[in-house]
Motif scaffolding. Structure first.
Motif, PDB file in Angstrom:
ATOM      1  N   GLY A 221       7.033  -4.950 -10.800  1.00  0.00           N
ATOM      2  CA  GLY A 221       7.462  -3.560 -11.195  1.00  0.00           C
ATOM      3  C   GLY A 221       9.499  -3.967 -10.567  1.00  0.00           C
TER       4      GLY A 221
ATOM      5  N   ASP B 108       7.103  -5.936 -15.221  1.00  0.00           N
ATOM      6  CA  ASP B 108       6.229  -5.426 -14.870  1.00  0.00           C
ATOM      7  C   ASP B 108       5.449  -6.042 -13.771  1.00  0.00           C
ATOM      8  OD1 ASP B 108       6.174  -3.004 -16.501  1.00  0.00           O
ATOM      9  OD2 ASP B 108       4.850  -2.841 -17.738  1.00  0.00           O
TER      10      ASP B 108
ATOM     11  N   ASN C  47       5.140  -7.656 -19.797  1.00  0.00           N
ATOM     12  CA  ASN C  47       5.888  -7.163 -20.634  1.00  0.00           C
ATOM     13  C   ASN C  47       7.066  -6.985 -19.911  1.00  0.00           C
ATOM     14  OD1 ASN C  47       3.952  -4.886 -21.682  1.00  0.00           O
ATOM     15  ND2 ASN C  47       3.430  -4.010 -19.435  1.00  0.00           N
TER      16      ASN C  47
END
Length: 533
Positions: free
Chosen positions: A317, A345, A372
Protein backbone atom coordinates in the motif's frame (compact mmCIF):
# COMPACT_ATOMS: atom_id res chain seq x y z
CA UNK A 1 1.15 8.44 39.77
CA UNK A 2 3.79 10.85 41.05
CA UNK A 3 5.49 8.14 43.12
CA UNK A 4 5.71 5.60 40.29
CA UNK A 5 8.97 4.50 38.78
CA UNK A 6 9.86 6.86 35.95
CA UNK A 7 12.70 7.34 33.49
CA UNK A 8 13.61 8.91 30.19
CA UNK A 9 14.57 7.20 26.97
CA UNK A 10 18.06 8.50 27.77
CA UNK A 11 18.08 6.59 31.05
CA UNK A 12 17.01 3.46 29.22
CA UNK A 13 19.78 3.79 26.64
CA UNK A 14 22.40 4.30 29.34
CA UNK A 15 21.05 1.26 31.17
CA UNK A 16 21.34 -0.77 27.99
CA UNK A 17 24.94 0.33 27.56
CA UNK A 18 25.68 -0.64 31.15
CA UNK A 19 24.19 -4.12 31.06
CA UNK A 20 26.00 -4.86 27.82
CA UNK A 21 29.34 -3.85 29.29
CA UNK A 22 31.51 -6.61 30.78
CA UNK A 23 31.04 -5.65 34.42
CA UNK A 24 30.81 -8.22 37.18
CA UNK A 25 27.63 -7.59 39.16
CA UNK A 26 25.02 -9.31 41.29
CA UNK A 27 23.53 -12.47 39.82
CA UNK A 28 20.16 -12.12 41.54
CA UNK A 29 19.93 -8.41 42.35
CA UNK A 30 21.43 -4.98 41.90
CA UNK A 31 21.91 -1.92 44.13
CA UNK A 32 21.49 1.68 43.08
CA UNK A 33 25.17 2.50 43.64
CA UNK A 34 26.20 -0.51 41.52
CA UNK A 35 23.87 0.56 38.71
CA UNK A 36 25.23 4.10 38.73
CA UNK A 37 28.81 2.82 38.65
CA UNK A 38 27.91 0.47 35.78
CA UNK A 39 26.41 3.37 33.81
CA UNK A 40 29.59 5.38 34.27
CA UNK A 41 31.84 2.47 33.30
CA UNK A 42 29.69 1.67 30.28
CA UNK A 43 29.87 5.26 28.99
CA UNK A 44 33.63 5.32 29.62
CA UNK A 45 34.06 2.16 27.53
CA UNK A 46 32.18 3.99 24.74
CA UNK A 47 34.64 6.89 24.98
CA UNK A 48 32.51 9.35 26.94
CA UNK A 49 32.04 10.63 30.48
CA UNK A 50 28.98 10.48 32.75
CA UNK A 51 28.91 12.59 35.90
CA UNK A 52 26.48 13.90 38.51
CA UNK A 53 26.27 15.20 42.07
CA UNK A 54 25.39 12.24 44.31
CA UNK A 55 23.31 12.44 47.50
CA UNK A 56 21.51 9.84 49.62
CA UNK A 57 17.86 9.96 50.73
CA UNK A 58 17.02 6.74 52.54
CA UNK A 59 17.04 3.90 50.04
CA UNK A 60 17.43 6.34 47.14
CA UNK A 61 20.52 7.53 45.31
CA UNK A 62 19.77 11.02 43.95
CA UNK A 63 21.78 12.17 40.94
CA UNK A 64 21.60 15.92 40.35
CA UNK A 65 22.85 17.80 37.27
CA UNK A 66 23.57 14.57 35.45
CA UNK A 67 25.80 15.21 32.44
CA UNK A 68 26.61 12.85 29.55
CA UNK A 69 29.47 13.97 27.30
CA UNK A 70 30.32 11.63 24.41
CA UNK A 71 32.98 14.02 23.07
CA UNK A 72 33.60 15.41 19.60
CA UNK A 73 30.56 16.12 17.46
CA UNK A 74 28.24 14.03 19.65
CA UNK A 75 27.55 16.96 21.97
CA UNK A 76 26.44 16.93 25.61
CA UNK A 77 23.18 15.84 27.25
CA UNK A 78 22.07 17.04 30.70
CA UNK A 79 19.30 16.06 33.13
CA UNK A 80 18.42 17.98 36.26
CA UNK A 81 17.67 15.02 38.51
CA UNK A 82 17.45 11.23 38.45
CA UNK A 83 16.50 9.03 41.41
CA UNK A 84 17.63 5.41 41.73
CA UNK A 85 15.59 3.43 44.27
CA UNK A 86 16.63 0.11 45.82
CA UNK A 87 13.61 -2.20 45.85
CA UNK A 88 12.87 -5.21 48.02
CA UNK A 89 13.02 -7.68 45.13
CA UNK A 90 16.62 -6.76 44.32
CA UNK A 91 15.80 -4.48 41.40
CA UNK A 92 16.40 -0.76 41.00
CA UNK A 93 13.73 1.67 39.90
CA UNK A 94 14.63 4.85 38.02
CA UNK A 95 12.43 7.84 38.83
CA UNK A 96 12.00 11.22 37.16
CA UNK A 97 9.36 13.93 37.60
CA UNK A 98 6.18 13.79 35.51
CA UNK A 99 7.61 16.64 33.43
CA UNK A 100 11.25 17.64 33.23
CA UNK A 101 13.68 19.54 31.04
CA UNK A 102 16.18 17.77 28.80
CA UNK A 103 19.20 19.67 27.49
CA UNK A 104 21.47 18.88 24.53
CA UNK A 105 24.66 20.87 24.12
CA UNK A 106 25.88 20.74 20.52
CA UNK A 107 29.24 22.02 19.20
CA UNK A 108 29.22 25.42 17.45
CA UNK A 109 27.92 25.35 13.88
CA UNK A 110 30.31 24.87 11.00
CA UNK A 111 31.86 28.16 10.00
CA UNK A 112 31.26 29.78 13.39
CA UNK A 113 33.93 31.96 15.01
CA UNK A 114 36.61 30.22 17.08
CA UNK A 115 35.21 31.75 20.28
CA UNK A 116 31.59 30.88 19.47
CA UNK A 117 29.62 29.33 22.35
CA UNK A 118 28.10 25.86 22.03
CA UNK A 119 24.49 25.70 20.85
CA UNK A 120 22.22 24.49 23.66
CA UNK A 121 18.83 22.94 22.83
CA UNK A 122 16.25 22.61 25.62
CA UNK A 123 13.39 20.12 25.35
CA UNK A 124 10.53 19.45 27.71
CA UNK A 125 9.69 15.81 28.35
CA UNK A 126 6.23 14.86 29.62
CA UNK A 127 6.14 11.24 30.77
CA UNK A 128 3.87 11.00 33.84
CA UNK A 129 3.69 7.20 33.80
CA UNK A 130 7.04 6.17 32.34
CA UNK A 131 8.56 3.29 34.31
CA UNK A 132 11.98 1.65 34.19
CA UNK A 133 13.12 -1.30 36.27
CA UNK A 134 16.64 -2.78 36.17
CA UNK A 135 17.36 -6.28 37.46
CA UNK A 136 20.92 -7.55 37.60
CA UNK A 137 24.15 -6.31 36.05
CA UNK A 138 26.97 -7.83 34.09
CA UNK A 139 26.48 -11.39 32.85
CA UNK A 140 22.85 -11.81 33.86
CA UNK A 141 20.70 -8.72 33.52
CA UNK A 142 17.23 -7.57 32.62
CA UNK A 143 15.46 -4.28 32.28
CA UNK A 144 12.07 -3.16 31.14
CA UNK A 145 10.51 0.20 30.38
CA UNK A 146 6.93 1.14 29.60
CA UNK A 147 4.74 4.20 29.24
CA UNK A 148 1.29 5.00 27.85
CA UNK A 149 2.60 8.31 26.47
CA UNK A 150 5.93 10.11 26.16
CA UNK A 151 5.93 13.62 24.68
CA UNK A 152 9.02 15.57 23.64
CA UNK A 153 8.64 19.28 22.87
CA UNK A 154 11.25 21.82 21.83
CA UNK A 155 11.41 24.53 24.51
CA UNK A 156 14.14 26.88 23.31
CA UNK A 157 17.51 27.14 21.61
CA UNK A 158 20.38 29.16 23.12
CA UNK A 159 21.54 31.29 21.41
CA UNK A 160 18.22 31.65 19.56
CA UNK A 161 18.00 31.22 15.83
CA UNK A 162 18.49 34.44 13.83
CA UNK A 163 15.18 36.03 12.85
CA UNK A 164 16.14 35.55 9.22
CA UNK A 165 15.85 31.78 9.78
CA UNK A 166 12.35 31.94 11.28
CA UNK A 167 10.91 30.18 14.33
CA UNK A 168 11.31 26.44 14.80
CA UNK A 169 8.84 24.16 16.61
CA UNK A 170 9.36 20.44 17.22
CA UNK A 171 7.16 17.95 19.03
CA UNK A 172 6.82 14.17 19.12
CA UNK A 173 4.60 11.75 21.03
CA UNK A 174 5.21 8.04 21.52
CA UNK A 175 2.15 6.08 22.63
CA UNK A 176 1.89 2.61 24.12
CA UNK A 177 5.67 2.30 24.52
CA UNK A 178 7.11 -0.99 25.83
CA UNK A 179 10.77 -2.07 25.87
CA UNK A 180 12.18 -5.30 27.30
CA UNK A 181 15.75 -6.57 27.34
CA UNK A 182 17.21 -9.77 28.81
CA UNK A 183 20.75 -11.12 28.65
CA UNK A 184 22.49 -14.13 30.18
CA UNK A 185 26.16 -14.05 29.25
CA UNK A 186 27.01 -16.73 31.78
CA UNK A 187 24.90 -19.43 30.13
CA UNK A 188 26.44 -22.28 28.17
CA UNK A 189 25.33 -20.37 25.06
CA UNK A 190 25.39 -16.67 26.04
CA UNK A 191 22.13 -15.10 24.88
CA UNK A 192 20.22 -11.86 24.63
CA UNK A 193 16.65 -11.01 23.70
CA UNK A 194 15.24 -7.54 23.09
CA UNK A 195 11.79 -6.35 22.04
CA UNK A 196 10.41 -2.86 21.43
CA UNK A 197 6.82 -2.03 20.59
CA UNK A 198 4.63 1.04 20.47
CA UNK A 199 1.08 1.84 19.44
CA UNK A 200 1.68 5.22 17.77
CA UNK A 201 4.47 7.64 16.96
CA UNK A 202 3.45 11.14 15.92
CA UNK A 203 5.87 13.99 15.28
CA UNK A 204 5.91 17.38 13.61
CA UNK A 205 8.58 19.93 12.73
CA UNK A 206 7.41 23.45 11.83
CA UNK A 207 9.29 26.48 10.53
CA UNK A 208 7.38 29.78 10.49
CA UNK A 209 8.19 33.44 10.08
CA UNK A 210 11.15 33.02 7.72
CA UNK A 211 11.37 35.76 5.05
CA UNK A 212 11.72 33.24 2.22
CA UNK A 213 8.84 31.00 3.31
CA UNK A 214 7.65 28.48 5.84
CA UNK A 215 6.71 24.83 6.10
CA UNK A 216 6.25 21.75 8.18
CA UNK A 217 6.99 18.03 8.11
CA UNK A 218 4.92 15.48 10.02
CA UNK A 219 5.39 11.78 10.72
CA UNK A 220 2.71 9.34 11.86
CA UNK A 221 3.38 5.63 12.45
CA UNK A 222 0.87 3.03 13.64
CA UNK A 223 1.38 -0.09 15.79
CA UNK A 224 4.99 -1.24 15.45
CA UNK A 225 7.23 -4.01 16.74
CA UNK A 226 10.98 -4.54 16.66
CA UNK A 227 12.74 -7.58 18.06
CA UNK A 228 16.22 -9.09 18.15
CA UNK A 229 17.48 -12.31 19.66
CA UNK A 230 20.71 -14.23 19.61
CA UNK A 231 22.87 -16.88 21.26
CA UNK A 232 26.50 -17.87 20.70
CA UNK A 233 27.82 -21.22 22.07
CA UNK A 234 31.23 -19.80 23.01
CA UNK A 235 32.28 -22.83 25.07
CA UNK A 236 31.36 -25.36 22.39
CA UNK A 237 34.22 -27.32 20.78
CA UNK A 238 32.57 -26.54 17.43
CA UNK A 239 33.22 -22.82 17.94
CA UNK A 240 36.85 -23.46 18.81
CA UNK A 241 37.25 -25.66 15.71
CA UNK A 242 35.75 -22.91 13.56
CA UNK A 243 38.09 -20.32 15.08
CA UNK A 244 41.09 -22.58 14.51
CA UNK A 245 40.05 -23.17 10.92
CA UNK A 246 39.56 -19.46 10.30
CA UNK A 247 43.03 -18.73 11.69
CA UNK A 248 44.47 -21.30 9.30
CA UNK A 249 42.42 -20.07 6.37
CA UNK A 250 40.59 -23.41 5.97
CA UNK A 251 36.91 -23.59 6.95
CA UNK A 252 34.35 -26.07 5.65
CA UNK A 253 30.58 -25.90 5.52
CA UNK A 254 30.66 -28.81 7.99
CA UNK A 255 32.36 -26.53 10.54
CA UNK A 256 29.59 -23.96 10.12
CA UNK A 257 26.91 -26.65 10.42
CA UNK A 258 28.49 -27.88 13.67
CA UNK A 259 28.39 -24.39 15.21
CA UNK A 260 24.76 -23.99 14.21
CA UNK A 261 23.91 -27.39 15.69
CA UNK A 262 25.66 -26.31 18.90
CA UNK A 263 23.18 -23.45 19.33
CA UNK A 264 24.26 -20.42 17.31
CA UNK A 265 21.22 -18.32 16.44
CA UNK A 266 20.56 -14.73 15.41
CA UNK A 267 17.24 -13.19 14.46
CA UNK A 268 15.91 -9.68 13.92
CA UNK A 269 12.52 -8.44 12.77
CA UNK A 270 10.54 -5.25 12.40
CA UNK A 271 6.98 -4.47 11.39
CA UNK A 272 4.49 -1.63 11.46
CA UNK A 273 0.93 -1.01 10.35
CA UNK A 274 0.57 2.34 8.67
CA UNK A 275 3.05 5.17 8.26
CA UNK A 276 2.67 8.59 6.69
CA UNK A 277 5.19 11.36 6.08
CA UNK A 278 3.71 14.66 4.96
CA UNK A 279 5.43 17.92 4.07
CA UNK A 280 4.11 21.38 3.30
CA UNK A 281 6.27 24.14 1.81
CA UNK A 282 5.16 27.73 1.29
CA UNK A 283 7.34 30.34 -0.42
CA UNK A 284 7.49 34.06 0.29
CA UNK A 285 4.69 34.74 -2.23
CA UNK A 286 2.32 32.33 -0.54
CA UNK A 287 2.62 29.64 -3.20
CA UNK A 288 2.23 26.26 -1.56
CA UNK A 289 3.42 22.73 -2.38
CA UNK A 290 2.57 19.54 -0.50
CA UNK A 291 3.98 16.02 -0.49
CA UNK A 292 2.52 12.96 1.24
CA UNK A 293 4.15 9.52 1.34
CA UNK A 294 2.30 6.61 2.93
CA UNK A 295 2.85 2.89 3.50
CA UNK A 296 -0.05 0.73 4.72
CA UNK A 297 2.14 -2.09 6.05
CA UNK A 298 5.83 -2.86 6.24
CA UNK A 299 8.05 -5.57 7.63
CA UNK A 300 11.59 -6.89 7.51
CA UNK A 301 13.33 -9.96 8.88
CA UNK A 302 16.72 -11.64 8.99
CA UNK A 303 17.65 -14.84 10.76
CA UNK A 304 20.14 -17.66 11.11
CA UNK A 305 19.85 -20.85 13.14
CA UNK A 306 20.41 -24.58 12.77
CA UNK A 307 17.21 -25.04 10.76
CA UNK A 308 17.38 -22.21 8.24
CA UNK A 309 18.68 -18.80 7.25
CA UNK A 310 16.85 -16.03 5.47
CA UNK A 311 16.18 -12.35 5.01
CA UNK A 312 13.57 -10.18 3.39
CA UNK A 313 11.32 -7.15 3.49
CA UNK A 314 7.80 -6.25 2.42
CA UNK A 315 6.01 -2.96 1.79
CA UNK A 316 2.31 -2.85 0.96
CA UNK A 317 0.00 0.00 0.00
CA UNK A 318 2.66 2.52 -1.00
CA UNK A 319 1.42 5.90 -2.22
CA UNK A 320 2.95 9.26 -3.07
CA UNK A 321 0.84 12.37 -3.58
CA UNK A 322 1.93 15.91 -4.45
CA UNK A 323 0.08 19.15 -4.99
CA UNK A 324 1.39 22.58 -5.90
CA UNK A 325 4.22 24.00 -7.98
CA UNK A 326 7.44 21.97 -7.87
CA UNK A 327 9.01 23.50 -10.98
CA UNK A 328 11.29 25.79 -8.96
CA UNK A 329 12.52 23.19 -6.48
CA UNK A 330 16.09 21.94 -6.80
CA UNK A 331 16.58 18.33 -7.84
CA UNK A 332 13.07 17.93 -9.32
CA UNK A 333 13.28 17.01 -13.00
CA UNK A 334 9.54 17.16 -13.68
CA UNK A 335 8.16 20.61 -14.44
CA UNK A 336 4.88 20.17 -12.63
CA UNK A 337 2.27 22.52 -11.26
CA UNK A 338 -0.85 20.80 -9.97
CA UNK A 339 -1.53 17.43 -8.36
CA UNK A 340 0.26 14.16 -9.00
CA UNK A 341 -0.16 10.67 -7.57
CA UNK A 342 1.65 7.35 -7.85
CA UNK A 343 1.20 4.08 -6.00
CA UNK A 344 2.59 0.56 -5.60
CA UNK A 345 0.41 -2.23 -4.24
CA UNK A 346 3.32 -4.41 -3.10
CA UNK A 347 7.11 -4.33 -2.99
CA UNK A 348 8.66 -7.48 -1.57
CA UNK A 349 11.92 -9.41 -1.50
CA UNK A 350 12.78 -12.61 0.36
CA UNK A 351 15.47 -15.27 0.29
CA UNK A 352 15.31 -18.37 2.50
CA UNK A 353 17.51 -21.46 2.67
CA UNK A 354 16.93 -24.55 4.77
CA UNK A 355 20.09 -25.79 6.53
CA UNK A 356 19.71 -28.62 9.07
CA UNK A 357 23.38 -29.43 8.70
CA UNK A 358 22.78 -30.04 4.98
CA UNK A 359 21.68 -33.53 5.92
CA UNK A 360 19.53 -34.43 2.92
CA UNK A 361 17.55 -32.11 0.60
CA UNK A 362 16.58 -28.74 2.04
CA UNK A 363 13.90 -26.17 1.14
CA UNK A 364 14.78 -22.91 -0.58
CA UNK A 365 12.76 -19.97 -1.86
CA UNK A 366 13.32 -16.57 -3.42
CA UNK A 367 10.85 -13.83 -4.32
CA UNK A 368 11.04 -10.36 -5.84
CA UNK A 369 7.72 -8.58 -6.32
CA UNK A 370 6.83 -5.14 -7.66
CA UNK A 371 3.06 -5.23 -8.13
CA UNK A 372 0.76 -2.68 -9.74
CA UNK A 373 3.00 0.36 -10.07
CA UNK A 374 0.76 3.25 -11.09
CA UNK A 375 2.77 6.16 -12.51
CA UNK A 376 1.33 9.66 -12.90
CA UNK A 377 0.78 11.08 -16.37
CA UNK A 378 3.55 13.59 -15.74
CA UNK A 379 6.13 10.78 -15.60
CA UNK A 380 4.90 9.27 -18.87
CA UNK A 381 4.91 12.69 -20.55
CA UNK A 382 8.40 13.54 -19.31
CA UNK A 383 10.02 10.68 -21.25
CA UNK A 384 9.68 10.62 -25.03
CA UNK A 385 10.23 6.84 -25.04
CA UNK A 386 7.21 6.34 -22.77
CA UNK A 387 4.87 9.05 -23.99
CA UNK A 388 3.00 6.99 -26.61
CA UNK A 389 2.86 3.70 -24.71
CA UNK A 390 -0.27 2.38 -22.92
CA UNK A 391 -0.24 3.64 -19.35
CA UNK A 392 -1.26 0.47 -17.59
CA UNK A 393 -0.07 -0.45 -14.09
CA UNK A 394 3.34 -2.14 -14.18
CA UNK A 395 4.08 -5.46 -12.51
CA UNK A 396 7.11 -7.70 -12.17
CA UNK A 397 6.72 -10.74 -9.93
CA UNK A 398 9.11 -13.66 -9.49
CA UNK A 399 8.37 -16.17 -6.73
CA UNK A 400 10.21 -19.51 -6.83
CA UNK A 401 10.61 -22.35 -4.33
CA UNK A 402 12.12 -25.81 -4.35
CA UNK A 403 14.65 -28.22 -2.90
CA UNK A 404 18.44 -28.31 -2.95
CA UNK A 405 21.04 -30.69 -1.59
CA UNK A 406 24.82 -30.70 -1.21
CA UNK A 407 27.18 -33.57 -1.86
CA UNK A 408 28.62 -34.90 1.45
CA UNK A 409 32.15 -34.03 0.34
CA UNK A 410 31.08 -30.41 -0.16
CA UNK A 411 30.98 -30.05 3.64
CA UNK A 412 34.65 -30.94 4.08
CA UNK A 413 37.38 -28.43 4.92
CA UNK A 414 38.99 -26.87 1.86
CA UNK A 415 36.51 -28.42 -0.59
CA UNK A 416 36.75 -27.01 -4.11
CA UNK A 417 34.72 -28.60 -6.93
CA UNK A 418 36.60 -29.57 -10.07
CA UNK A 419 35.85 -28.04 -13.45
CA UNK A 420 33.49 -30.93 -14.27
CA UNK A 421 31.98 -31.33 -10.79
CA UNK A 422 29.02 -29.64 -9.14
CA UNK A 423 28.71 -29.25 -5.33
CA UNK A 424 24.99 -30.14 -5.53
CA UNK A 425 23.41 -33.56 -5.68
CA UNK A 426 19.81 -32.31 -5.72
CA UNK A 427 18.02 -29.27 -7.13
CA UNK A 428 14.44 -28.54 -8.12
CA UNK A 429 12.13 -25.57 -8.39
CA UNK A 430 8.51 -24.69 -8.94
CA UNK A 431 7.01 -21.38 -10.02
CA UNK A 432 4.72 -19.97 -7.37
CA UNK A 433 4.33 -16.82 -9.43
CA UNK A 434 5.95 -15.45 -12.57
CA UNK A 435 4.27 -12.37 -14.01
CA UNK A 436 5.12 -9.35 -16.13
CA UNK A 437 2.58 -6.67 -17.03
CA UNK A 438 2.66 -3.22 -18.57
CA UNK A 439 2.44 -1.23 -21.81
CA UNK A 440 -0.78 -3.02 -22.79
CA UNK A 441 0.68 -6.53 -22.51
CA UNK A 442 1.09 -9.17 -19.83
CA UNK A 443 2.75 -12.58 -19.44
CA UNK A 444 2.53 -15.34 -16.83
CA UNK A 445 4.39 -18.58 -16.20
CA UNK A 446 3.83 -21.76 -14.20
CA UNK A 447 5.32 -25.21 -13.72
CA UNK A 448 8.63 -26.48 -12.40
CA UNK A 449 11.70 -28.61 -13.06
CA UNK A 450 13.88 -31.11 -11.22
CA UNK A 451 17.44 -32.04 -12.20
CA UNK A 452 19.20 -35.41 -12.33
CA UNK A 453 22.79 -34.91 -11.12
CA UNK A 454 23.73 -38.45 -12.09
CA UNK A 455 23.29 -37.56 -15.77
CA UNK A 456 25.64 -34.80 -16.88
CA UNK A 457 26.22 -36.21 -20.38
CA UNK A 458 22.89 -35.67 -22.17
CA UNK A 459 22.94 -31.86 -21.80
CA UNK A 460 26.71 -31.40 -21.93
CA UNK A 461 27.53 -30.94 -18.26
CA UNK A 462 24.11 -29.69 -17.16
CA UNK A 463 22.13 -32.09 -14.93
CA UNK A 464 19.32 -33.60 -16.98
CA UNK A 465 16.05 -31.71 -16.30
CA UNK A 466 12.55 -33.15 -16.12
CA UNK A 467 9.24 -31.34 -15.85
CA UNK A 468 7.23 -28.75 -17.73
CA UNK A 469 7.16 -24.96 -17.96
CA UNK A 470 4.15 -23.14 -19.42
CA UNK A 471 3.88 -19.49 -20.42
CA UNK A 472 0.99 -17.36 -21.63
CA UNK A 473 1.14 -13.83 -22.99
CA UNK A 474 -1.53 -11.33 -24.02
CA UNK A 475 -1.31 -8.17 -26.09
CA UNK A 476 2.14 -8.93 -27.52
CA UNK A 477 1.20 -8.35 -31.17
CA UNK A 478 -0.55 -5.08 -30.33
CA UNK A 479 2.59 -3.93 -28.52
CA UNK A 480 4.75 -4.95 -31.51
CA UNK A 481 2.49 -3.00 -33.87
CA UNK A 482 2.70 0.06 -31.63
CA UNK A 483 6.50 -0.17 -31.47
CA UNK A 484 6.58 -0.49 -35.27
CA UNK A 485 4.36 2.56 -35.64
CA UNK A 486 6.66 4.50 -33.29
CA UNK A 487 9.70 3.46 -35.31
CA UNK A 488 11.19 1.24 -32.61
CA UNK A 489 10.93 -1.74 -35.00
CA UNK A 490 11.96 -1.20 -38.63
CA UNK A 491 9.77 -2.38 -41.53
CA UNK A 492 12.45 -4.89 -42.53
CA UNK A 493 12.46 -6.43 -39.04
CA UNK A 494 8.71 -6.62 -38.42
CA UNK A 495 8.14 -9.90 -40.25
CA UNK A 496 11.15 -11.48 -38.56
CA UNK A 497 9.92 -10.51 -35.10
CA UNK A 498 6.49 -12.00 -35.76
CA UNK A 499 8.02 -15.18 -37.19
CA UNK A 500 10.30 -15.58 -34.18
CA UNK A 501 7.30 -15.42 -31.86
CA UNK A 502 5.44 -18.06 -33.83
CA UNK A 503 8.53 -20.30 -33.74
CA UNK A 504 8.43 -20.52 -29.94
CA UNK A 505 4.71 -20.01 -29.24
CA UNK A 506 1.30 -20.85 -30.60
CA UNK A 507 -1.94 -18.90 -30.71
CA UNK A 508 -3.98 -18.92 -27.52
CA UNK A 509 -7.73 -19.26 -27.10
CA UNK A 510 -8.35 -15.51 -26.96
CA UNK A 511 -7.45 -12.80 -29.52
CA UNK A 512 -3.82 -11.61 -29.42
CA UNK A 513 -2.73 -14.29 -26.96
CA UNK A 514 0.20 -16.69 -27.16
CA UNK A 515 0.95 -19.96 -25.36
CA UNK A 516 4.32 -21.67 -25.09
CA UNK A 517 5.13 -24.93 -23.34
CA UNK A 518 8.55 -26.49 -22.93
CA UNK A 519 8.71 -30.00 -21.51
CA UNK A 520 11.70 -32.11 -20.48
CA UNK A 521 10.99 -35.85 -20.43
CA UNK A 522 12.79 -39.03 -21.37
CA UNK A 523 16.02 -37.03 -21.68
CA UNK A 524 14.46 -35.05 -24.54
CA UNK A 525 13.07 -31.54 -24.99
CA UNK A 526 9.59 -30.83 -26.40
CA UNK A 527 8.46 -27.36 -27.46
CA UNK A 528 4.69 -27.10 -27.77
CA UNK A 529 4.52 -30.86 -28.16
CA UNK A 530 7.21 -31.10 -30.83
CA UNK A 531 10.50 -32.80 -30.01
CA UNK A 532 13.34 -30.33 -30.59
CA UNK A 533 16.24 -32.08 -28.79
Amino acid sequence: MSSSLRSTVFAGSVALASVLSPITGHAQGVMAQDLWAAWQDGVAVAGGTLSATETREGNQLVLSDLRLDMGGEAGVLQLEKVRLINQADGSVGVILPDSFPLMFEAPPRAGAADNALPEVVFFRVDAPELTLIVRGLGEKAEFQAASPDITLTLDRIVPPLPKTEGELAISATLGGFDLRYVQDLGAESPMLDAALSFATLNGVVQLTGAPDGQGEVSLNIGPSKLAASGAIPLTSPAVQALQDGSAGGVVGLGDIAAVLDAGLRMTASASFDGATVAARIEDADGEEARVSFAVAQAGAHAGLDAAATGLGFQLAGISLKTTGDFSQLEGVAIDHDGSMEMSVDEYRFSLNLGLNGWRGPQDWSVAYILRNIVLPDEVWEADEELRDLPRDPLTMAIDLAGKYGLRPEALAKGYEPSATELPFDNFSFKINELALAGFGADAKGQGGLSFDFTDLARFQGVPAPSGKLSFQANGIYALIDLMHKRGDIEDADLTGVRAMLMAVAKAGTTPDSLISEIEFRDKSVYLNGIKVY
